[in-house]
Design an enzyme around this catalytic site. Structure first.
Site, PDB file in Angstrom:
ATOM      1  N   HIS A  55      -3.514   6.014   3.408  1.00  0.00           N
ATOM      2  CA  HIS A  55      -4.172   4.692   2.990  1.00  0.00           C
ATOM      3  C   HIS A  55      -3.863   3.521   3.615  1.00  0.00           C
ATOM      4  O   HIS A  55      -4.653   2.672   4.276  1.00  0.00           O
ATOM      5  CB  HIS A  55      -4.523   4.797   1.455  1.00  0.00           C
ATOM      6  CG  HIS A  55      -5.249   3.663   0.891  1.00  0.00           C
ATOM      7  ND1 HIS A  55      -5.013   2.411   0.775  1.00  0.00           N
ATOM      8  CD2 HIS A  55      -6.616   3.843   0.600  1.00  0.00           C
ATOM      9  CE1 HIS A  55      -6.106   1.691   0.310  1.00  0.00           C
ATOM     10  NE2 HIS A  55      -6.928   2.502   0.165  1.00  0.00           N
ATOM     11  N   TYR A 115      -7.644 -12.466 -10.746  1.00  0.00           N
ATOM     12  CA  TYR A 115      -6.739 -13.398 -11.073  1.00  0.00           C
ATOM     13  C   TYR A 115      -7.046 -14.702 -10.169  1.00  0.00           C
ATOM     14  O   TYR A 115      -7.492 -14.281  -9.107  1.00  0.00           O
ATOM     15  CB  TYR A 115      -5.378 -13.297 -10.751  1.00  0.00           C
ATOM     16  CG  TYR A 115      -4.676 -12.181 -11.741  1.00  0.00           C
ATOM     17  CD1 TYR A 115      -4.735 -12.360 -12.972  1.00  0.00           C
ATOM     18  CD2 TYR A 115      -3.686 -11.164 -10.998  1.00  0.00           C
ATOM     19  CE1 TYR A 115      -4.131 -11.245 -13.986  1.00  0.00           C
ATOM     20  CE2 TYR A 115      -3.211 -10.322 -11.935  1.00  0.00           C
ATOM     21  CZ  TYR A 115      -3.163 -10.196 -13.455  1.00  0.00           C
ATOM     22  OH  TYR A 115      -2.841  -9.445 -14.192  1.00  0.00           O
ATOM     23  N   ASP A 154       0.809  -1.171  -0.077  1.00  0.00           N
ATOM     24  CA  ASP A 154       0.112   0.082  -0.040  1.00  0.00           C
ATOM     25  C   ASP A 154       0.885   1.365   0.080  1.00  0.00           C
ATOM     26  O   ASP A 154       1.829   1.294  -0.607  1.00  0.00           O
ATOM     27  CB  ASP A 154      -0.874  -0.182   1.247  1.00  0.00           C
ATOM     28  CG  ASP A 154      -2.218   0.651   0.854  1.00  0.00           C
ATOM     29  OD1 ASP A 154      -2.282   1.531   0.740  1.00  0.00           O
ATOM     30  OD2 ASP A 154      -3.328  -0.188   0.918  1.00  0.00           O
ATOM     31  N   ASN A 192     -14.392  -0.178  -7.119  1.00  0.00           N
ATOM     32  CA  ASN A 192     -15.252   0.718  -6.809  1.00  0.00           C
ATOM     33  C   ASN A 192     -16.060   1.300  -8.052  1.00  0.00           C
ATOM     34  O   ASN A 192     -16.664   2.534  -7.933  1.00  0.00           O
ATOM     35  CB  ASN A 192     -15.051   1.706  -5.790  1.00  0.00           C
ATOM     36  CG  ASN A 192     -14.344   1.373  -4.880  1.00  0.00           C
ATOM     37  OD1 ASN A 192     -14.702   0.331  -3.998  1.00  0.00           O
ATOM     38  ND2 ASN A 192     -13.234   1.892  -4.304  1.00  0.00           N
ATOM     39  N   SER A 208     -11.586  -1.266  -0.768  1.00  0.00           N
ATOM     40  CA  SER A 208     -10.138  -1.297   0.046  1.00  0.00           C
ATOM     41  C   SER A 208     -10.225  -1.587   1.353  1.00  0.00           C
ATOM     42  O   SER A 208      -9.396  -1.798   2.084  1.00  0.00           O
ATOM     43  CB  SER A 208      -9.576   0.349  -0.213  1.00  0.00           C
ATOM     44  OG  SER A 208      -8.927   0.599  -1.281  1.00  0.00           O
ATOM     45  N   ASP A 231       8.365   5.350  -5.342  1.00  0.00           N
ATOM     46  CA  ASP A 231       9.445   6.318  -5.689  1.00  0.00           C
ATOM     47  C   ASP A 231       9.456   7.705  -4.829  1.00  0.00           C
ATOM     48  O   ASP A 231      10.146   8.720  -5.135  1.00  0.00           O
ATOM     49  CB  ASP A 231       9.274   6.993  -6.983  1.00  0.00           C
ATOM     50  CG  ASP A 231       7.922   7.785  -7.466  1.00  0.00           C
ATOM     51  OD1 ASP A 231       7.151   8.080  -6.530  1.00  0.00           O
ATOM     52  OD2 ASP A 231       7.252   8.032  -8.518  1.00  0.00           O
TER      53      ASP A 231
END
Length: 424
Positions: A199, A302, A167, A290, A364, A189
């Protein structure tokens, strides 16, 4: 039991080729990819240098355990070079490194003084703002409190079950969740691994916030968190960073990997990383998205991933939740309380505070609830392998909930039934 508040956002990449947080009501970002780099997997590794040199390129680092390499290319030439490389018989595939973007949802006006997702009596109560709030449907929770009578997530050795949270990072300064973190890595990064976005801290709290009389409690309060920061301080990242995070989680022996993120375009590199994690014995859980449609989101779609839809406190599908027979289970994802960083962060909170706790909505939030339930199962006698844990989570879900068979394959997850607890 702790009270948890989480901001309204959802980490699920909704964009075509973009990974975003799963938050209701967010428009999908435009298709995009990381400029100046692509992902390439060669059929014969020894041919890599020669093939790349013919296109004026140099070899690049491995992407986790996927067998693919991250290759630097001239900005603006990504798709052209992907096309050229794909025609070479020594190249198994070449693909863009998709952008992963976090998107926030709209603020929810209700403030719950207790966590209905874990334990809900259906009674009306007064919110933290002094407003009467309907308790919803009693069976809208996952019966976590009942499950705790049997296990809170410590394995047979006494060590907590390891759950990787891939996350935006997990804050290092929150009494309810920071001490639960066993290891950290930063593949984004961003300059540091700290959660500046907010989050990841919320997601981690849903899974493993400490169970005491302060704050909130996670579904698996004795679990340990592996903090894999794969999205940066603006909530964005790349497919390659997610794949690296999955590989790291496997190296750290995660029993469960939670990804409250996703992308509309399937990636062979990402799928390989997921399959490698499954082969290594991890249970992988991801948000379904969502968009409010049946469109598939990856990695959730998957086969080796448990895809999670969101329900509300009345036990019905959240209006924003993605759905379909490809979605495996459902879990509460509306106004879910959890932790936030104890300082400034990008995501705004529902009550305009800049730290501590708040609520958030999105798949989430539903995904880490299922990840927590899976971790609880790992700590029981049923935790003999990832296939048996996944089967227990899915087969014990409440299939009577409306939408089973259409909105999702199984029902609402139930922690008590998943761990075979004895109900009062």
């Amino acid at each position: 039991m702790k009270k948890t508040v989480i901001a309204g956002f959802a980490a699920l990449m909704m964009g075509l080729g973009a990974i975003t947080f799963a938050g209701p009501g967010n428009a999908a970002p435009e298709p995009s990819h990381i400029a100046g780099q692509i992902m390439v997997k060669f059929r014969v590794d020894a041919a890599a240098v020669g093939v790349l040199r013919r296109h004026g390129l140099s070899d690049g680092p491995w992407i986790g355990s996927t067998g693919a390499r991250l290759i630097k290319v001239p900005a603006g030439k990504e798709l052209q070079l992907i096309d050229a490389l794909s025609r070479n018989p020594n190249v198994e595939y070449a693909e863009p490194d998709h952008v992963v973007t976090a998107a926030t949802d709209q603020p929810n006006v209700d403030y719950f003084p207790s966590q209905y997702a874990l334990h809900n009596t259906g009674q009306e109560f007064t919110s933290t703002m002094g407003v009467k709030v309907a308790g919803g449907t009693p069976d809208a929770d996952v019966d976590a409190v009942e499950a705790w009578a049997k296990t809170t997530g410590a394995g047979i050795t006494g060590a907590g079950i390891r759950v990787a949270v891939l996350d935006t990072g997990v804050t290092s300064s929150h009494d309810d969740i920071s001490s639960q973190v066993d290891a950290r890595v930063n593949y984004s990064d961003a300059a540091t691994g700290e959660d500046i976005y907010g989050h990841g801290t919320h997601v981690a709290g849903i899974i493993a916030a400490i169970k005491n009389t302060v704050g909130v409690s996670g579904v698996c309060p004795d679990c340990d968190i592996l903090d894999g920061k794969v999205l940066n301080d603006q909530g964005s990242g790349s497919t390659s960073s997610i794949a690296k995070g999955i590989g790291w989680a496997v190296e750290k022996e995660a029993k469960v990997i939670n990804m409250s993120l996703g992308q509309r375009v399937s990636s062979r590199t990402l799928e390989i990383a997921v399959n490698n994690a499954w082969k290594a014995g991890a249970v992988i859980v991801a948000a379904a998205g969502n968009a409010g449609t049946q469109a598939k989101i990856y990695p959730g779609a998957y086969p080796n991933v448990i895809a999670v839809a969101a329900t509300d406190n009345k036990n019905v599908k959240a209006s924003f939740s993605t759905y379909g027979k490809w979605v495996d289970v459902a879990a509460p994802g509306v106004s879910v309380y959890s932790t936030f960083p104890n300082g400034s962060f990008v995501l705004g909170t529902q009550n305009n505070r800049s730290h501590g706790y708040d609520i958030a909505s999105g798949t989430s939030m539903a995904s880490p609830i299922v990840a927590g339930v899976a971790a609880l199962v790992w700590s029981t006698s049923a935790g003999t392998g990832n296939a048996s844990v996944r089967d227990k989570v899915e087969s014990s879900a409440d299939e009577k909930i409306y939408g089973t068979g259409t909105y999702w394959a199984n029902g609402l997850v139930n922690a008590c039934d998943a761990v075979d607890c004895v109900r009062p």
